[in-house]
Design a protein around this motif. Sequence first.
Motif, PDB file in Angstrom:
ATOM      1  N   VAL A 191     -15.968   2.132 -24.382  1.00  0.00           N
ATOM      2  CA  VAL A 191     -16.793   1.439 -23.402  1.00  0.00           C
ATOM      3  C   VAL A 191     -15.978   0.312 -22.773  1.00  0.00           C
ATOM      4  O   VAL A 191     -14.885  -0.036 -23.243  1.00  0.00           O
ATOM      5  CB  VAL A 191     -18.066   0.855 -24.060  1.00  0.00           C
ATOM      6  N   ASP A 192     -16.515  -0.247 -21.711  1.00  0.00           N
ATOM      7  CA  ASP A 192     -15.859  -1.356 -21.036  1.00  0.00           C
ATOM      8  C   ASP A 192     -15.848  -2.581 -21.955  1.00  0.00           C
ATOM      9  O   ASP A 192     -16.879  -2.977 -22.494  1.00  0.00           O
ATOM     10  CB  ASP A 192     -16.608  -1.684 -19.739  1.00  0.00           C
ATOM     11  N   THR A 193     -14.670  -3.152 -22.155  1.00  0.00           N
ATOM     12  CA  THR A 193     -14.531  -4.297 -23.070  1.00  0.00           C
ATOM     13  C   THR A 193     -14.347  -5.613 -22.316  1.00  0.00           C
ATOM     14  O   THR A 193     -13.869  -6.590 -22.885  1.00  0.00           O
ATOM     15  CB  THR A 193     -13.331  -4.080 -24.016  1.00  0.00           C
ATOM     16  N   SER A 194     -14.754  -5.634 -21.055  1.00  0.00           N
ATOM     17  CA  SER A 194     -14.539  -6.840 -20.250  1.00  0.00           C
ATOM     18  C   SER A 194     -15.218  -8.057 -20.855  1.00  0.00           C
ATOM     19  O   SER A 194     -14.635  -9.153 -20.900  1.00  0.00           O
ATOM     20  CB  SER A 194     -15.065  -6.621 -18.821  1.00  0.00           C
ATOM     21  N   LEU A 195     -16.462  -7.886 -21.327  1.00  0.00           N
ATOM     22  CA  LEU A 195     -17.179  -9.014 -21.922  1.00  0.00           C
ATOM     23  C   LEU A 195     -16.476  -9.504 -23.183  1.00  0.00           C
ATOM     24  O   LEU A 195     -16.392 -10.719 -23.435  1.00  0.00           O
ATOM     25  CB  LEU A 195     -18.629  -8.627 -22.234  1.00  0.00           C
ATOM     26  N   ASN A 196     -15.967  -8.562 -23.981  1.00  0.00           N
ATOM     27  CA  ASN A 196     -15.229  -8.955 -25.188  1.00  0.00           C
ATOM     28  C   ASN A 196     -13.942  -9.698 -24.844  1.00  0.00           C
ATOM     29  O   ASN A 196     -13.572 -10.657 -25.523  1.00  0.00           O
ATOM     30  CB  ASN A 196     -14.902  -7.723 -26.028  1.00  0.00           C
TER      31      ASN A 196
END
Length: 316
Positions: A191-196
């Motif tokens: 999944v997209d890990t941008s927030l992490n």
Amino acid sequence: MMGRVNVSSTEVFILLGLSTRPSLEPVLFILVSIFYMVSTVGNSVIILVSCMDVRLHTTMYFFLTNLSFLDISLTTSIVPQLLVNLWGPQKTISCGGCVAQFYISHWLGATECVLLAIMSYDRYAAICRPLHYTVIMHSQLCIGLAFASWLAGLITSMVGSTLTMLLPPCGNNHINHFFCDMPLIMQLAYVDTSLNEIEMYLASFSVAVLPLGLILVSYGHIAQAVLKIRSAEGRRKAFNTCSSHVAVISLFYRSIIFMYLQPAKSTSHEQGKFIALFYTVVTPVLNPVIYTLRNKDVKRALSQILLENCCGFAGK
């Protein structure tokens, strides 16, 4: 059900480590073993000497003892597994071991950032406010600051590591490193890990950049104070008081900035591995060497303890 699977569902991880250069593994095993033993002994000596010699029961050595304990703990959380992987064909680590490794290493690394900033403030108080030093850096404050550094590191690790552990994996359990680290675990998610990544950068800013700013401000004031000292002997003593700490900070932050203040999906994997190897293996060895060789108090206390306990020359 697959949407709810997280990192903990993987039974083992394969640490690729330095497997792209298998010819280096026997040499690295010997070197890492030597560095690990020297680091553990050297930092243990600083802790013991600081505790046994009453003349070293000061604020500076209290924080130095914390730093030495941090170095021992950090290397012990990573190096034994690294040696196992360098020794044999098995390059695996259990899920539990991987989770523990990145929780603990992140906790200790964040703690060290804050602790180095506190040590710089201690040097600022000693040089810029010498008449009020004992009042400013009283024992309760020192204990509180040390506790705060450990707590700040723990909170940072708990938040960032837990969010990373909850990421759903893509099914790939190969980690292109020699230990489990947060940016590498992120790369296993589908999944997209941008927030992490944003959380990681915010955490890095809080426990790395802000403390670095405090260090720079403290040493800016220290430099101004040293330049105002008229005697060459006074300037030399002030320089010697801070030079060891500055050297340790430089070594530490060069590695940290490269490892964590860059995109998680950076392509410079091989360079990153050797920077991380320097940070986890070499830097903890250099810290006691720097503080011991450049510190007359530590050398004097160590010599006296060795004479009293090994040679029977107590009182001479």
